[in-house]
Design a protein around this motif. Structure first.
Motif, mmCIF file in Angstrom:
data_model
loop_
_atom_site.group_PDB
_atom_site.id
_atom_site.type_symbol
_atom_site.label_atom_id
_atom_site.label_comp_id
_atom_site.label_asym_id
_atom_site.label_seq_id
_atom_site.Cartn_x
_atom_site.Cartn_y
_atom_site.Cartn_z
ATOM 1 N N ASP A 1 0.848 -1.190 0.000
ATOM 2 C CA ASP A 1 0.000 0.000 0.000
ATOM 3 C C ASP A 1 0.893 1.253 0.000
ATOM 4 O O ASP A 1 1.666 1.458 0.931
ATOM 5 C CB ASP A 1 -0.876 -0.018 1.266
ATOM 6 N N ILE B 1 0.317 4.301 0.671
ATOM 7 C CA ILE B 1 0.122 5.172 1.837
ATOM 8 C C ILE B 1 0.979 4.685 3.005
ATOM 9 O O ILE B 1 1.573 5.472 3.736
ATOM 10 C CB ILE B 1 -1.364 5.242 2.237
ATOM 11 N N ASN C 1 -2.587 -4.117 0.240
ATOM 12 C CA ASN C 1 -4.028 -3.928 0.059
ATOM 13 C C ASN C 1 -4.635 -5.010 -0.815
ATOM 14 O O ASN C 1 -5.822 -5.283 -0.749
ATOM 15 C CB ASN C 1 -4.286 -2.561 -0.580
ATOM 16 N N SER D 1 -10.725 4.289 5.746
ATOM 17 C CA SER D 1 -10.808 4.915 4.426
ATOM 18 C C SER D 1 -9.495 5.605 4.074
ATOM 19 O O SER D 1 -8.698 5.951 4.948
ATOM 20 C CB SER D 1 -11.926 5.961 4.416
ATOM 21 N N GLU D 2 -9.312 5.819 2.781
ATOM 22 C CA GLU D 2 -8.110 6.513 2.315
ATOM 23 C C GLU D 2 -8.059 7.923 2.899
ATOM 24 O O GLU D 2 -6.999 8.433 3.238
ATOM 25 C CB GLU D 2 -8.124 6.568 0.784
ATOM 26 N N GLU D 3 -9.236 8.549 3.026
ATOM 27 C CA GLU D 3 -9.305 9.913 3.572
ATOM 28 C C GLU D 3 -8.747 9.950 5.000
ATOM 29 O O GLU D 3 -7.925 10.803 5.336
ATOM 30 C CB GLU D 3 -10.760 10.408 3.580
ATOM 31 N N LEU E 1 -6.734 7.806 6.405
ATOM 32 C CA LEU E 1 -5.308 7.484 6.409
ATOM 33 C C LEU E 1 -4.450 8.651 5.955
ATOM 34 O O LEU E 1 -3.361 8.886 6.478
ATOM 35 C CB LEU E 1 -5.032 6.275 5.511
ATOM 36 N N LYS E 2 -4.945 9.409 4.967
ATOM 37 C CA LYS E 2 -4.158 10.534 4.455
ATOM 38 C C LYS E 2 -3.910 11.582 5.531
ATOM 39 O O LYS E 2 -2.928 12.315 5.489
ATOM 40 C CB LYS E 2 -4.863 11.165 3.246
#
Length: 391
Positions: A132, A134, A338, A357-359, A361-362
């Motif tokens: 992943d 991120i 992932n 969610s990606e949000e 994690l960001k």
């Protein structure tokens, strides 16, 4: 049940370039003993039939190890530990006797600087591309350029609640837009005090969350920032029932707490225990869009590794989606790739407190090494904060 507490860490997300995977059949140009050279040039690695692994207990599906042995003609010797301190004592001697170990980010940066590990030859890890991105960005804060470590499993600190009790205490089922308000905003803590608030008993865990909440760098070494975070918490700690880093699991499961700062896995464990007890209690790990504090456990090759080629093969094996999924299904945490999701149990994949969610994690962070003075100040401020609570 697994206790992942020693594995936590913090830091700001920064951008980093991802290393490309090359051809594993490049000509050998480096001696295996030449550990200080960048691993971009493929080492001439001796072929062996052994691999010595030192891992956290209950952190791998034994069947995946057996399969690896069969597929690669390698005999894996596994030993297990239960704290980063035990691992660190072994690897810092430079004579650990192991090829692969699994340090947490909280200790990784220091161990890399001490020369405990060797750089990865990514050309021999074709599955590196499955990681992943991120997670690699998070990792790069303590492993610049992602040269040494590969993510194995990860999780995070967050806010956990008993929805029924929170609704009763607040008089509404509408939660604040920022879930961290439930533990850091007196407007909410004054009302929730009646049903039980708990904080982790750890300055290094909670202070970065408090710094992030007031808009400061979670890894700040600025004394004024830390004092501002402490001053913010001093307004809410009179409402905190207890400071606990493990007992809060049963307290939540039994309905004795309604809000807490804790580990995502622990809140899920508390909910599982409540279901088993059939006591009507529900526990939910929230995933604030403002971000969470992420911990990552990594896999690295020791400086004294005797079976480097097999170590690289095993790292590649852990990144194989079906293998990562098999391990993840057993451990109930998110693997480093992932791509494992499509092979994992639906109830794990669909749980956003395991796969946020990606949000979310960001906006999240991991732990970098703090200056000694910052650590001392944090401990002193934590004592002052706790003194204002009513435990």
């Amino acid at each position: 049940t697994m206790n992942l507490k020693p594995r936590i860490c913090w830091a700001l997300v920064i951008a980093c370039g991802l290393a490309a995977c090359g051809d594993s059949n490049q000509p050998a140009t480096k001696a295996a003993s030449d550990k200080q050279e960048p691993a971009a040039t493929t080492a001439a690695l001796p072929k062996t039939d052994q691999l010595n692994v030192y891992n956290w207990s209950d952190y791998v599906d034994p069947n995946t190890v057996t399969e690896f042995e069969k597929n690669h003609g390698v005999k894996v010797r596994q030993d297990f530990y239960d704290s980063n301190e035990i691992l660190e004592a072994k690897v810092l001697t430079g004579k650990s006797g192991y090829d692969l170990v699994f340090p947490s980010l909280s200790n990784l940066g220091r161990q890399i600087k001490a020369g405990a590990y060797q750089k990865l030859d990514k050309s021999k890890i074709p599955n590196y591309q499955n990681i992943d991105p991120i997670l690699l960005k998070l990792l790069s804060q303590v492993d610049p350029g992602n040269e040494y470590a590969v993510p194995y499993f990860w999780g995070f600190y967050t806010v956990g609640i008993n929805p029924d009790k929170v609704k009763a205490a607040l008089g509404t089922d509408k939660l604040p837009d920022n879930a961290w308000d439930l533990v850091f905003n007196p407007e909410y803590t004054k009302k929730l005090k009646s049903c039980g608030i708990s904080y982790l008993d750890s300055a290094t865990s909670v202070l970065p969350l408090a710094l992030s909440y007031i808009g400061k760098d979670p890894n700040s070494n600025n004394p004024d920032d830390l004092k501002a975070a402490a001053a913010m918490m001093e307004k809410t700690v009179p409402d905190v029932l207890r400071f606990s880093s493990s007992g809060y699991i049963n307290d939540f499961a039994q309905g004795n707490l309604c809000v807490g700062i804790g580990y995502n896995g622990d809140f899920n464990i508390a909910n599982t225990r409540a279901q088993a007890a059939k006591n009507g209690v529900k526990v939910v790990a929230l995933v604030p869009k403002e971000g969470v504090g992420v911990w990552i456990d990594t896999v690295v090759i020791t400086k004294d590794a005797k079976n480097v080629d097999n170590a690289l093969k095993y790292i590649n094996w852990t990144l194989e989606p079906k293998v990562a999924a098999q391990n993840g299904n057993l451990v109930n945490y998110a693997p480093g790739t992932n791509k494992a999701k499509e092979f994992m149990k639906a109830e794990i994949v669909d749980n956003d407190s395991i796969f946020p969610s990606e949000e979310a994690l960001k906006n999240s962070f991991v732990n970098t090494e703090k200056k000694p003075d910052t650590v001392k100040l944090g401990v002193r401020l934590w004592q002052q904060i706790k003194a204002k609570s009513h435990q």
